[in-house]
Write a protein that holds these residues in place. Structure first.
Motif, short mmCIF file in Angstrom:
data_model
loop_
_atom_site.label_atom_id
_atom_site.label_comp_id
_atom_site.label_asym_id
_atom_site.label_seq_id
_atom_site.Cartn_x
_atom_site.Cartn_y
_atom_site.Cartn_z
N ALA A 1 1.49 -4.82 -8.55
CA ALA A 1 2.11 -3.56 -8.94
C ALA A 1 3.58 -3.53 -8.55
N THR A 2 3.90 -4.13 -7.41
CA THR A 2 5.31 -4.17 -6.97
C THR A 2 6.17 -4.92 -7.97
N ARG A 3 5.68 -6.08 -8.44
CA ARG A 3 6.45 -6.85 -9.42
C ARG A 3 6.67 -6.04 -10.69
N PHE A 4 5.61 -5.38 -11.17
CA PHE A 4 5.75 -4.58 -12.39
C PHE A 4 6.71 -3.41 -12.18
N ASN A 5 6.65 -2.77 -11.03
CA ASN A 5 7.57 -1.67 -10.75
C ASN A 5 9.01 -2.18 -10.66
N GLN A 6 9.20 -3.34 -10.06
CA GLN A 6 10.55 -3.91 -9.99
C GLN A 6 11.06 -4.27 -11.39
N ALA A 7 10.19 -4.86 -12.21
CA ALA A 7 10.59 -5.19 -13.58
C ALA A 7 10.93 -3.93 -14.36
N ASN B 1 17.22 0.41 -15.72
CA ASN B 1 18.48 0.64 -15.03
C ASN B 1 19.67 0.13 -15.85
N SER B 2 20.22 0.99 -16.66
CA SER B 2 21.33 0.58 -17.52
C SER B 2 22.63 0.41 -16.74
N ALA C 1 7.08 -14.52 -28.06
CA ALA C 1 7.50 -13.15 -28.31
C ALA C 1 7.58 -12.43 -26.98
N VAL C 2 8.62 -11.63 -26.81
CA VAL C 2 8.80 -10.91 -25.56
C VAL C 2 8.62 -9.40 -25.78
N GLN C 3 8.32 -8.72 -24.70
CA GLN C 3 8.11 -7.28 -24.71
C GLN C 3 9.34 -6.56 -25.28
N GLU C 4 9.14 -5.41 -25.86
CA GLU C 4 10.17 -4.69 -26.62
C GLU C 4 11.46 -4.44 -25.84
N GLN C 5 11.36 -3.97 -24.59
CA GLN C 5 12.57 -3.69 -23.82
C GLN C 5 13.31 -4.97 -23.45
N VAL C 6 12.57 -6.02 -23.15
CA VAL C 6 13.19 -7.32 -22.87
C VAL C 6 13.86 -7.84 -24.14
N ALA C 7 13.19 -7.67 -25.25
CA ALA C 7 13.74 -8.11 -26.54
C ALA C 7 15.05 -7.40 -26.84
N ALA C 8 15.11 -6.10 -26.59
CA ALA C 8 16.35 -5.35 -26.84
C ALA C 8 17.49 -5.87 -25.98
N LEU C 9 17.20 -6.15 -24.71
CA LEU C 9 18.24 -6.71 -23.82
C LEU C 9 18.70 -8.08 -24.30
N LEU C 10 17.75 -8.92 -24.68
CA LEU C 10 18.09 -10.27 -25.16
C LEU C 10 18.92 -10.20 -26.44
N ARG C 11 18.56 -9.29 -27.34
CA ARG C 11 19.32 -9.13 -28.58
C ARG C 11 20.77 -8.77 -28.28
N ARG C 12 20.96 -7.78 -27.42
CA ARG C 12 22.33 -7.35 -27.07
C ARG C 12 23.09 -8.47 -26.38
N GLN C 13 22.42 -9.18 -25.47
CA GLN C 13 23.10 -10.27 -24.75
C GLN C 13 23.54 -11.35 -25.73
N ARG D 1 18.62 -9.77 -4.76
CA ARG D 1 18.29 -9.40 -3.37
C ARG D 1 18.88 -8.03 -3.02
N GLU D 2 20.09 -7.74 -3.52
CA GLU D 2 20.69 -6.43 -3.29
C GLU D 2 19.84 -5.32 -3.89
N LEU D 3 19.12 -5.64 -4.96
CA LEU D 3 18.24 -4.67 -5.63
C LEU D 3 16.84 -4.66 -5.03
N GLY D 4 16.63 -5.43 -3.97
CA GLY D 4 15.33 -5.44 -3.31
C GLY D 4 14.32 -6.41 -3.91
N ILE D 5 14.80 -7.35 -4.71
CA ILE D 5 13.91 -8.34 -5.34
C ILE D 5 14.15 -9.68 -4.67
N CYS D 6 13.09 -10.25 -4.13
CA CYS D 6 13.19 -11.54 -3.45
C CYS D 6 12.67 -12.64 -4.38
#
Length: 164
Positions: free
Chosen positions: A2-8, A14-15, A63-75, A104-109
């Motif tokens: 659950a922690t990984r999913f919450n971090q993702a 977080n725009s 195929a990637v999840q919709e929000q990941v796809a949107a970020l990848l498209r923009r990038q 790490r600054e965002l709390g992800i190790c």
């Protein structure tokens, strides 16, 4: 888990965080990707179709999840060179330590997030398929499958041992 999913979810929502960090962190948390591999993704690894975005991490794009796809498209649309995450110097990609530091600054190790992701994936996807989709060697995904399953041989021995 659950922690990984919450971090993702936090990264995806977080725009204010730069896209390279959001994408890299999500690929780490959900797909168990090494940061050193993520920074070497090329623009051509993001395949844009009219109705879906596919990302090549291994042999075949997934195929990637919709929000990941949107970020990848923009990038990809904002990248002019060969690298999906260009570095400060022309022709180079972003450095992996910069990504790790920001995560790490965002709390992800990254050291604990990646194994967690790979064990979770190994529970649901057969090792050879996981290796092909994520670009890992079969030995690596078999290791994570064994980690996910635990040591069943030890369990069988304990289960057959009478208790007094």
């Amino acid at each position: 888990h659950a922690t990984r999913f919450n971090q993702a979810r936090g990264l995806l929502d977080n725009s204010d965080t730069e896209p390279a960090i959001r994408i890299s962190g999500t690929l780490l948390l959900l797909y168990g990707q090494l940061i050193t591999r993520v920074v070497r993704l090329r623009s051509e690894d993001v395949q844009i179709d009219s109705d879906e975005i596919r990302l090549r991490l291994g042999d075949d794009p997934v195929a990637v999840q919709e929000q990941v796809a949107a970020l990848l498209r923009r990038q990809r649309e904002h990248t002019t060179g060969p690298w999906l995450f260009p570095g400060a110097k022309p022709g180079t990609h972003i450095g992996p330590e910069r990504i790790r530091r920001r995560l790490r600054e965002l709390g992800i190790c990254p050291q604990t997030a990646r194994p967690g992701a790979l064990v979770a994936l190994a529970i649901t996807v057969p090792a050879p398929i996981l290796a092909e989709l994520l670009g890992y060697h079969n030995d690596t995904t078999n290791h994570w499958r064994r980690e996910a399953a635990g040591d069943w041989a030890r369990y069988a021995h304990l289960a057959s041992t009478p208790t007094t």
